[in-house]
Design a protein around this motif. Structure first.
Motif, mmCIF file in Angstrom:
data_model
loop_
_atom_site.group_PDB
_atom_site.id
_atom_site.type_symbol
_atom_site.label_atom_id
_atom_site.label_comp_id
_atom_site.label_asym_id
_atom_site.label_seq_id
_atom_site.Cartn_x
_atom_site.Cartn_y
_atom_site.Cartn_z
ATOM 1 N N GLU A 72 -11.041 28.961 -42.450
ATOM 2 C CA GLU A 72 -12.005 29.853 -43.097
ATOM 3 C C GLU A 72 -12.819 30.597 -42.041
ATOM 4 O OE1 GLU A 72 -15.861 29.817 -46.073
ATOM 5 O OE2 GLU A 72 -14.502 28.111 -46.132
ATOM 6 N N TYR A 73 -13.252 29.894 -41.015
ATOM 7 C CA TYR A 73 -14.003 30.538 -39.933
ATOM 8 C C TYR A 73 -13.151 31.640 -39.288
ATOM 9 C CZ TYR A 73 -16.068 31.493 -35.445
ATOM 10 O OH TYR A 73 -16.595 32.149 -34.356
ATOM 11 N N HIS A 74 -11.915 31.301 -38.924
ATOM 12 C CA HIS A 74 -11.048 32.272 -38.248
ATOM 13 C C HIS A 74 -10.736 33.471 -39.145
ATOM 14 C CE1 HIS A 74 -10.644 29.840 -34.727
ATOM 15 N NE2 HIS A 74 -10.258 28.801 -35.448
ATOM 16 N N MET A 75 -10.613 33.219 -40.432
ATOM 17 C CA MET A 75 -10.346 34.296 -41.377
ATOM 18 C C MET A 75 -11.479 35.334 -41.305
ATOM 19 S SD MET A 75 -9.842 34.003 -45.524
ATOM 20 C CE MET A 75 -11.527 33.480 -45.846
ATOM 21 N N TYR A 76 -12.713 34.861 -41.381
ATOM 22 C CA TYR A 76 -13.842 35.793 -41.346
ATOM 23 C C TYR A 76 -14.060 36.373 -39.951
ATOM 24 C CZ TYR A 76 -14.942 34.334 -46.075
ATOM 25 O OH TYR A 76 -14.877 34.095 -47.426
ATOM 26 N N HIS A 99 -5.600 26.150 -48.449
ATOM 27 C CA HIS A 99 -5.585 25.913 -47.003
ATOM 28 C C HIS A 99 -6.990 25.945 -46.410
ATOM 29 C CE1 HIS A 99 -1.162 27.516 -46.778
ATOM 30 N NE2 HIS A 99 -1.292 26.447 -47.547
ATOM 31 N N LEU A 100 -7.938 26.498 -47.132
ATOM 32 C CA LEU A 100 -9.321 26.526 -46.663
ATOM 33 C C LEU A 100 -10.017 25.188 -46.878
ATOM 34 C CD1 LEU A 100 -10.423 30.073 -47.884
ATOM 35 C CD2 LEU A 100 -9.465 29.408 -45.668
ATOM 36 N N LYS A 101 -9.358 24.268 -47.571
ATOM 37 C CA LYS A 101 -9.894 22.915 -47.772
ATOM 38 C C LYS A 101 -9.455 22.047 -46.596
ATOM 39 C CE LYS A 101 -9.707 23.405 -52.758
ATOM 40 N NZ LYS A 101 -9.146 22.921 -54.012
ATOM 41 N N PRO A 102 -10.391 21.304 -45.998
ATOM 42 C CA PRO A 102 -10.068 20.531 -44.794
ATOM 43 C C PRO A 102 -8.900 19.559 -44.962
ATOM 44 C CG PRO A 102 -12.431 20.463 -45.235
ATOM 45 C CD PRO A 102 -11.783 21.160 -46.388
ATOM 46 N N GLN A 126 -5.713 26.238 -31.519
ATOM 47 C CA GLN A 126 -6.859 27.144 -31.629
ATOM 48 C C GLN A 126 -7.318 27.265 -33.080
ATOM 49 O OE1 GLN A 126 -4.840 30.451 -29.738
ATOM 50 N NE2 GLN A 126 -6.299 30.432 -28.034
ATOM 51 N N LEU A 127 -6.362 27.295 -34.000
ATOM 52 C CA LEU A 127 -6.708 27.412 -35.421
ATOM 53 C C LEU A 127 -7.365 26.141 -35.950
ATOM 54 C CD1 LEU A 127 -3.612 29.288 -36.849
ATOM 55 C CD2 LEU A 127 -5.955 30.153 -36.681
ATOM 56 N N ARG A 128 -7.077 25.012 -35.336
ATOM 57 C CA ARG A 128 -7.637 23.733 -35.803
ATOM 58 C C ARG A 128 -9.044 23.475 -35.276
ATOM 59 N NH1 ARG A 128 -2.144 21.832 -34.616
ATOM 60 N NH2 ARG A 128 -1.095 21.587 -36.617
ATOM 61 N N THR A 129 -9.533 24.325 -34.384
ATOM 62 C CA THR A 129 -10.850 24.105 -33.790
ATOM 63 C C THR A 129 -11.721 25.352 -33.939
ATOM 64 O OG1 THR A 129 -10.063 24.856 -31.636
ATOM 65 C CG2 THR A 129 -9.952 22.491 -32.073
ATOM 66 N N LEU A 130 -13.007 25.137 -33.787
ATOM 67 C CA LEU A 130 -13.949 26.252 -33.763
ATOM 68 C C LEU A 130 -14.172 26.643 -32.308
ATOM 69 C CD1 LEU A 130 -16.733 25.100 -36.252
ATOM 70 C CD2 LEU A 130 -15.032 26.883 -36.610
ATOM 71 N N PRO A 131 -14.257 27.920 -32.024
ATOM 72 C CA PRO A 131 -14.588 28.333 -30.651
ATOM 73 C C PRO A 131 -16.056 27.982 -30.375
ATOM 74 C CG PRO A 131 -14.550 30.239 -32.079
ATOM 75 C CD PRO A 131 -14.090 29.065 -32.906
ATOM 76 N N PRO A 132 -16.428 27.927 -29.101
ATOM 77 C CA PRO A 132 -17.848 27.695 -28.797
ATOM 78 C C PRO A 132 -18.697 28.766 -29.477
ATOM 79 C CG PRO A 132 -16.524 27.668 -26.785
ATOM 80 C CD PRO A 132 -15.624 28.111 -27.904
ATOM 81 N N GLU A 133 -19.875 28.365 -29.901
ATOM 82 C CA GLU A 133 -20.754 29.298 -30.605
ATOM 83 C C GLU A 133 -21.240 30.381 -29.650
ATOM 84 O OE1 GLU A 133 -24.205 29.006 -33.994
ATOM 85 O OE2 GLU A 133 -23.634 27.240 -32.859
ATOM 86 N N ASP A 134 -21.117 31.620 -30.073
ATOM 87 C CA ASP A 134 -21.549 32.772 -29.277
ATOM 88 C C ASP A 134 -22.926 33.161 -29.766
ATOM 89 O OD1 ASP A 134 -21.962 35.116 -27.910
ATOM 90 O OD2 ASP A 134 -20.109 36.075 -28.558
ATOM 91 N N LYS A 135 -23.943 32.847 -28.980
ATOM 92 C CA LYS A 135 -25.326 33.101 -29.402
ATOM 93 C C LYS A 135 -25.603 34.589 -29.631
ATOM 94 C CE LYS A 135 -26.542 28.829 -29.082
ATOM 95 N NZ LYS A 135 -26.658 28.026 -30.252
ATOM 96 N N SER A 136 -24.866 35.465 -28.951
ATOM 97 C CA SER A 136 -25.102 36.901 -29.118
ATOM 98 C C SER A 136 -24.675 37.394 -30.493
ATOM 99 C CB SER A 136 -24.366 37.696 -28.027
ATOM 100 O OG SER A 136 -22.972 37.619 -28.228
ATOM 101 N N GLN A 137 -23.842 36.633 -31.188
ATOM 102 C CA GLN A 137 -23.373 37.053 -32.515
ATOM 103 C C GLN A 137 -24.171 36.400 -33.642
ATOM 104 O OE1 GLN A 137 -19.170 36.356 -32.819
ATOM 105 N NE2 GLN A 137 -18.686 37.915 -31.318
#
Length: 139
Positions: A72-76, A99-102, A126-137
């Motif tokens: 879901e995160y990667h989709m958005y 697929h958006l359900k864990p 990469q799809l199974r993890t969240l990237p580090p949070e980007d504070k600028s976004q």
């Protein structure tokens, strides 16, 4: 729109480029013309981007709470919605929503996961993890 009314507002999003649109010439016939953009387009585009950024931030929270899969995160983050992701993967929308359900996402077969990998141009890891949070976004 008349040929003389084609917007030439030098849109930021066009980055100096022009796009072809159709307008009516003096004889009332449709012809193509180049436009450097329209201020209203920039405003709407900025609003849409901010909306997807909000969806992405909210999805990150849901993933961290275990309420949604990282998909879901990667989709958005890729400015997609369920319909666009379904079209990109060839799945039905109801399948993408599942697929958006864990729990469902964790059990995806390699073949189904590959379809998501191809749609996002990302590896399964990469799809199974969240990237580090980007504070600028996060404004």
């Amino acid at each position: 729109m008349k040929l003389d009314d084609v917007p030439q507002d030098k849109s930021r999003s066009f980055e100096g480029q022009k796009k072809r649109i159709y307008a009516r010439n003096a004889d009332g016939e449709y012809t193509s013309a180049l436009s450097s953009g329209w201020e209203a387009e920039d405003i709407v585009l900025d609003q849409a981007i901010e909306e997807y950024n909000r969806f992405r931030r909210e999805a990150r929270q849901r993933v961290q709470q275990g309420l949604a899969s990282p998909l879901e995160y990667h989709m958005y983050a890729h400015r997609m919605d369920v319909t666009v992701l379904a079209q990109a993967t060839g799945f039905f929308r109801w399948q993408v929503r599942r697929h958006l359900k864990p729990a469902v996402f964790k059990r995806l077969t390699p073949r189904k996961m590959q379809r998501h990998e191809e749609a996002f141009h990302m590896t399964a890891e990469q799809l199974r993890t969240l990237p580090p949070e980007d504070k600028s976004q996060n404004d």
